[in-house]
Write an enzyme that holds these catalytic residues in place. Structure first.
Site, PDB file in Angstrom:
ATOM      1  NE  ARG A   1      -2.555   0.732   3.565  1.00 46.68           N
ATOM      2  CZ  ARG A   1      -3.682   0.524   4.007  1.00 46.68           C
ATOM      3  NH1 ARG A   1      -3.480  -0.290   4.808  1.00 46.68           N
ATOM      4  NH2 ARG A   1      -4.659   1.397   3.907  1.00 46.68           N
TER       5      ARG A   1
ATOM      6  CG  ASP B   1      -7.247  -0.582   6.355  1.00 46.20           C
ATOM      7  OD1 ASP B   1      -6.847  -0.693   5.349  1.00 46.20           O
ATOM      8  OD2 ASP B   1      -7.202  -1.166   7.420  1.00 46.20           O
ATOM      9  CD  GLU B   2     -12.507  -4.517   1.793  1.00 46.09           C
ATOM     10  OE1 GLU B   2     -13.144  -4.415   0.776  1.00 46.09           O
ATOM     11  OE2 GLU B   2     -12.311  -5.654   2.334  1.00 46.09           O
TER      12      GLU B   2
ATOM     13  CD  GLU C   1       0.457  -2.655   6.998  1.00 45.34           C
ATOM     14  OE1 GLU C   1      -0.586  -2.237   6.801  1.00 45.34           O
ATOM     15  OE2 GLU C   1       0.795  -3.604   7.499  1.00 45.34           O
ATOM     16  CG  ASP C   2      -0.133   0.170  11.067  1.00 44.43           C
ATOM     17  OD1 ASP C   2       0.512  -0.924  11.234  1.00 44.43           O
ATOM     18  OD2 ASP C   2      -1.283  -0.046  11.453  1.00 44.43           O
TER      19      ASP C   2
ATOM     20  NE  ARG D   1      -0.710  -3.307  15.717  1.00 43.52           N
ATOM     21  CZ  ARG D   1      -0.734  -2.479  14.485  1.00 43.52           C
ATOM     22  NH1 ARG D   1      -0.685  -3.197  13.046  1.00 43.52           N
ATOM     23  NH2 ARG D   1      -0.738  -1.227  14.537  1.00 43.52           N
TER      24      ARG D   1
END
Length: 820
Positions: free
Chosen positions: A599, A615-616, A703-704, A775
């Protein structure tokens, strides 16, 4: 009458003749008033009577202790030319550019030979290169080569001196006379002359050398590096000592020095003369001759008193409490004291004639240091006293910037060396001197992205926020009051539109209701330029007729995938808003799950400065999107968004903790709903090494965190939270499968603004607990990789009700809301 005129003329003529014969030497001394420029590169201060100033030191202090064996500068230069036959090398004549055109700027390190030990410092240098994004294991791809032979210490009296280097390097098939090779060196020469020779023929290799002499330095080819100790950290490094409360800039002491005084040999003259400026009050100059094995044999009448005074002051205390620090030459031109002064925000006063300053090709040292002359030592106290406090603070701030950007770790020193060489390969696409000398620094500004200042998030001028002006030159000749500095530039501001990037994982052939509502809400924003949907399923996206109508262009990008360890491509975009043809289905191959970090790939479809990452299943209203974008335009260098998390240090576990509890502290903005500048896509993909991205791809939903860590490391600032209509609670979301299983599906509990964000005990199910643990592990591994924890905490939240004033003005009213 005629006779009288004749006598007057003869008298006048005789007077001129007497003046010519007896005063001509003095007239010649003032010949520089005709406009002839001084040949010396660093004549400081530029006194008009410099040539008339008599020497302040005793004749015996300026002598070289009666040692006739020391060569003159001319003899040293001749020795250098005889040893290094390629001393006139330039990039155009001694470097093969074609190797870099094939595979880009790649660096290959020779494999270490058995039985060939290397020093701890050289191991750090090799490790820094191997951790960089430029490293390659294939010598055929390499543009630059690094020897495995330790060449740092070339003093043959040292225990780390490597012998027979010439014979060893000639046996390397890749040596090629040194072409496209980079050689690192910290110590060259030996007693008594300490010349710059390395003891072997470097051929056409580039030298990255400390204590470089301007006579032997090859401009545009060699690189001057700082002298650093074996204890210098590999990565991260300690921060500078200047704090926000360090006002006024003047400290207890004006000028200090504490160090060795050499009784014999080269470098003794300058340090022997430092006692002349010592007054014991605001100027403290302390030396000791109590070092070495036979110091008592050579001690003079001052030694005993100097040794007593030397013990009265603590060196660290002097650094902390002095405005200027004298950095004289030692046996060699450079010294450890240079980096120590930079870190302490003690403005360096350099007394090392002929020293090519570290990275001077890129760094403007006139903004951070005072470059003096060894022969004008007595003039320095009066020159530094008259520097205005505003300029003192600017000098101190620049020392902290340079320390943090280029010198605080071995990684930064090595990477700066590589980036300088890389800039030479493409001058049209290289960093300007301004980018090297302004925040965030040249290492964090990618010229492949752009060379225009307005394309980066760091150089905008808006909302009354004025960037600090550069300090005036450090080469000062007289006292004068400082005038207000103009800003660097004006006219740049972030674009007034944004691109919404939605990561979709819906079941193939249908669209979930949340993503349909999200597209409608985002497209209704007056600031939305386009919507890009990143389709992360392995089944093809729905045909264009299934996508909702929107007032802005809607582009579908197939996510990047790997086939048995190989990348399958960067995806192509297809417009869906115009109801054109459906995206072409990909061949049914055995794909691996799409990587979460995709992303943050710099997709060509994104043309606006602002990116809204979604996000969707994110739930936002149009007004919330509009408000968050307006906040981001005031802080384009930061991440601005809705759902937050925070980090903390756990003393019991001895590691960093990660929490999603609702507290006043926040340090992470989840990219499920966040604005940031598109330049961070390029930094994420091109600046970070591939190994680091593989690390976060191997850990679920990490990744965030890496994106937040990256932005915090670049800006030294925390993210900004904007309020949202709904509170968030963490649940273990069950996503629709997109390929007969979980391929391409985010792990359970995928973050989103509508998901809960509380303590891990409230996360239901083993999958949610595993995700939380991953995380937290990710956070600690990133802190270990960076060498420190870049994340910064803040208590700042912005609400539309309170957002009536400019953001910069509002923050000034409540400065305690945000931690430094």
């Amino acid at each position: 009458m005629q006779t009288r005129k004749k006598y007057i003329f003869l008298t006048f003529l005789a007077s001129w003749l007497l003046l010519f014969f007896f005063g001509g030497d003095q007239l010649r001394r003032f010949s520089f008033f005709t406009g002839r420029k001084a040949q010396a590169r660093r004549n400081w201060p530029r006194w008009t009577d410099r040539s008339l100033l008599k020497s302040f030191a005793d004749p015996e202090e300026l002598q070289r202790d009666g040692d006739p064996s020391l060569p003159s500068p001319g003899e040293r230069r001749a020795a250098w030319l005889s040893l290094y036959r390629s001393s006139r090398c330039r990039m155009e004549t001694c470097f093969d550019f074609s190797r870099c055109e094939r595979h880009g700027f790649k660096v290959f390190t020779y494999p270490q030979e058995r039985g060939q030990p290397i020093s701890e410092t050289y191991g750090k240098i090799l490790g820094s290169i191997e951790r960089s994004r430029y490293h390659t294991l294939n010598p055929e791809e390499a543009c630059l080569f690094i020897l495995s032979i330790d060449t740092l210490d070339r003093d043959h009296l040292s225990g780390q001196y490597v012998r027979d280097v010439d014979e060893k390097i000639r046996g390397f098939p890749l040596w090629n006379g040194g072409r496209n090779h980079l050689i690192f060196n910290l110590y060259s020469g030996t007693w008594p002359s300490y010349t710059g020779e390395l003891g072997f023929d470097t051929g056409q290799a580039i030298l990255a050398k400390a204590s470089f002499d301007t006579l032997s330095f090859r401009p545009g080819f060699d690189v001057s590096i700082p002298l650093f100790s074996k204890d210098h950290p590999q990565r991260g490094g300690d921060r500078g000592w200047l704090s926000q409360d360090s006002v006024p800039p003047k400290k207890k002491y004006l000028l200090v020095f504490k160090g060795k005084r050499y009784l014999t040999g080269i470098g003794s003259g300058t340090r022997n003369a430092l006692h002349h400026i010592h007054n014991g009050q605001d100027i403290v100059s302390l030396t000791t001759c109590k070092h070495g094995k036979d110091w008592e044999k050579h001690k003079d009448t001052r030694c005993d008193k100097d040794n007593v005074d030397y013990e009265r002051f603590d060196y660290q205390e002097l650094l902390h409490n002095s405005t200027f620090c004298i950095v004289p030459r030692g046996r060699r031109l450079g010294s450890f004291r240079f980096l120590e002064a930079l870190q302490a925000a003690c403005i360096p006063v350099l007394l090392s004639d002929g020293w090519e300053l570290p990275f001077a090709e890129a760094i403007d040292w006139g903004k951070a240091a005072v470059v003096g002359s060894e022969r004008l030592l007595l003039q320095i106290p009066s020159a530094v006293r008259c520097i205005h406090p505003e300029r003192l603070l600017a000098f101190q701030q620049q020392t902290q910037f340079l320390w943090d950007a280029y010198f605080s770790s071995v990684d930064k020193i090595v990477h700066t060396t590589l980036e300088i060489i890389k800039d030479r390969l493409s001058p049209h696409r290289s960093r300007s001197r301004f980018l090297w000398n302004a925040l965030p620094g040249g290492l964090l500004v990618l010229p492949d992205f752009s060379t225009h200042l307005g394309d980066f998030p760091f150089y905008y001028l808006q909302h009354g926020r004025i960037l600090p002006a550069p300090a005036e030159r450090g080469k000062l000749g007289a006292c004068h009051n400082a005038c207000p500095f103009p800003p660097f530039f004006s006219g740049y501001s972030p674009s007034g539109k944004f691109t919404a990037l939605i990561r979709a994982v819906s079941q193939a052939g249908s669209l979930s209701q949340p993503i349909l509502r999200l597209i409608q809400a985002v497209s209704g924003s007056q600031y939305c330029a386009q919507i890009v949907v990143l389709w992360s399923c392995e089944k093809p996206p729905p045909p264009s007729g299934k996508w909702p109508q929107s007032t802005v262009p809607l582009t579908i990008i197939q996510g990047r995938r790997k086939v048995r360890g190989q990348e399958a491509g960067r995806g192509s975009g297809t417009r869906a808003g115009s109801r054109g043809s459906s995206p072409r289905a990909q061949p049914d191959l055995s794909f691996l799950p799409p990587q979460l970090s995709e992303r943050f790939f710099p997709f060509e479809a994104i043309q606006t400065d602002a990116v809204l990452s979604l996000d969707e299943d994110t739930s936002l209203s149009t007004s919330e999107v509009d408000f968050a974008f307006l906040v981001w335009r005031s802080f384009p260098e930061r991440i601005v968004g809705f759902p937050t998390q925070s980090h903390f240090w756990d003393p019991e576990q001895g590691r960093w903790g990660y929490t999603s509890k609702w507290t006043n502290e926040l340090s992470i903005i989840l990219t499920a709903a966040a604005f940031y500048h598109r330049y961070y896509h390029s930094l994420f993909t091109e600046y970070l090494p591939a190994g680091l991205r593989e690390l976060v791809d191997g850990l679920a939903a990490c990744e965030d965190i890496l994106m937040n860590v990256l932005v915090a490391a670049v800006t030294k600032l925390p993210p900004i939270k904007v309020t949202q209509r709904k509170q968030h609670k963490e649940v273990v979301a069950q996503q629709a499968e997109c390929r007969d299983g979980a391929a391409g599906t985010p792990p359970p509990g995928q973050r989103s603004p509508s998901a809960p964000r509380s303590a891990p005990a409230q996360v239901k199910g083993t999958a949610g607990s595993r995700r939380f643990s991953q995380r937290q592990d990710c956070l600690n591994q990133l802190a270990d990789w960076f060498g420190y924890m870049p994340l910064l905490s803040s208590q700042l939240r912005l609400d539309p009700v309170l957002f009536k004033d400019q953001v910069s003005v509002l923050r000034k009213k409540y400065p305690s809301l945000e931690k430094p």
